[in-house]
Design an enzyme around this catalytic site. Sequence first.
Site, PDB file in Angstrom:
ATOM      1  CG  HIS A  17      -1.950  -1.036   1.272  1.00  0.00           C
ATOM      2  ND1 HIS A  17      -2.140  -1.853   2.367  1.00  0.00           N
ATOM      3  CD2 HIS A  17      -2.875  -1.421   0.353  1.00  0.00           C
ATOM      4  CE1 HIS A  17      -3.151  -2.683   2.124  1.00  0.00           C
ATOM      5  NE2 HIS A  17      -3.605  -2.448   0.906  1.00  0.00           N
ATOM      6  CE  LYS A  41     -11.263  -8.114   1.196  1.00  0.00           C
ATOM      7  NZ  LYS A  41     -10.167  -7.190   0.793  1.00  0.00           N
ATOM      8  NE  ARG A  90      -1.784  -7.850  -4.742  1.00  0.00           N
ATOM      9  CZ  ARG A  90      -2.591  -7.928  -3.701  1.00  0.00           C
ATOM     10  NH1 ARG A  90      -2.094  -7.917  -2.500  1.00  0.00           N
ATOM     11  NH2 ARG A  90      -3.889  -8.042  -3.859  1.00  0.00           N
ATOM     12  CB  SER A 127      -4.380  -6.888   3.789  1.00  0.00           C
ATOM     13  OG  SER A 127      -3.855  -5.615   3.531  1.00  0.00           O
TER      14      SER A 127
HETATM   15  O1  PNS Z   1      -9.004  -3.487   0.008  1.00  0.00           O
HETATM   16  P1  PNS Z   1     -10.321  -3.946  -0.557  1.00  0.00           P
HETATM   17  O2  PNS Z   1     -11.124  -4.701   0.487  1.00  0.00           O
HETATM   18  O3  PNS Z   1     -10.156  -4.755  -1.816  1.00  0.00           O
HETATM   19  O4  PNS Z   1     -11.123  -2.611  -0.954  1.00  0.00           O
HETATM   20  C1  PNS Z   1     -12.433  -2.687  -1.484  1.00  0.00           C
HETATM   21  C2  PNS Z   1     -13.171  -1.365  -1.205  1.00  0.00           C
HETATM   22  C3  PNS Z   1     -13.231  -1.100   0.292  1.00  0.00           C
HETATM   23  C4  PNS Z   1     -12.430  -0.231  -1.897  1.00  0.00           C
HETATM   24  C5  PNS Z   1     -14.613  -1.505  -1.799  1.00  0.00           C
HETATM   25  O5  PNS Z   1     -15.276  -2.569  -1.167  1.00  0.00           O
HETATM   26  C6  PNS Z   1     -15.410  -0.209  -1.646  1.00  0.00           C
HETATM   27  O6  PNS Z   1     -15.301   0.673  -2.486  1.00  0.00           O
HETATM   28  N1  PNS Z   1     -16.204  -0.088  -0.540  1.00  0.00           N
HETATM   29  C7  PNS Z   1     -17.001   1.094  -0.265  1.00  0.00           C
HETATM   30  C8  PNS Z   1     -18.500   0.870  -0.592  1.00  0.00           C
HETATM   31  C9  PNS Z   1     -18.741   0.992  -2.083  1.00  0.00           C
HETATM   32  O7  PNS Z   1     -18.610   2.061  -2.659  1.00  0.00           O
HETATM   33  N2  PNS Z   1     -19.049  -0.149  -2.724  1.00  0.00           N
HETATM   34  C10 PNS Z   1     -19.237  -0.216  -4.168  1.00  0.00           C
HETATM   35  C11 PNS Z   1     -17.920  -0.517  -4.861  1.00  0.00           C
HETATM   36  S1  PNS Z   1     -18.085  -0.634  -6.610  1.00  0.00           S
END
Ligand code: PNS
Length: 160
Positions: A17, A41, A90, A127
Amino acid sequence: MRTAVFPGSFDPVTLGHVDIAVRAKALFDRVVIAVAHNSRKSPVLDTDTRVELARAALAHLDGVEVKATDGLLVDFCTAEGAVAIVKGLRGGADYDVERPMALMNRTLTGIETVFVSGDPALQHVASSLVRDVARHGGSVADMVPGGVEDALREALRRER
Ligand code: PNS
């Protein structure tokens, strides 16, 4: 002033990150790290801890801020005046996961996602794997910024 949002769960923040944040800051004037909620998650670290650890890890970077958000990412981007979302890749598997989200976010508000290739030396750092190694007693010291391993071990100890 061009702002980008770099979102994720950051559970926990890793050196991968940090690498992406450095690369994003080279492209944008201001980068806001959004510690967000992924509905697929259940984080090991609470939001405040994830924010604190990310702040400490990125404190050396001017123009990089860390904020929590529990709403829709595109709404956060609008509120921050962001012109783009930044995500690190990645490899191809990451792209397969990220592309639908990028398209969804663009459909919602028109915001583009900029994909940045991470340092290949950190390709193994995720992570989820860091949590798994730590959970089974392995060292993750080479994969996370200072202070993260201890915080993660403490959270995993409380989880038992
Ligand atoms: O590190 P991650 O878990 O892959 O990140 C995913 C994350 C948190 C960026 C995604 O789940 C997100 O954007 N969450 C916020 C809610 C939202 O906007 N959901 C629609 C995504 S298209």
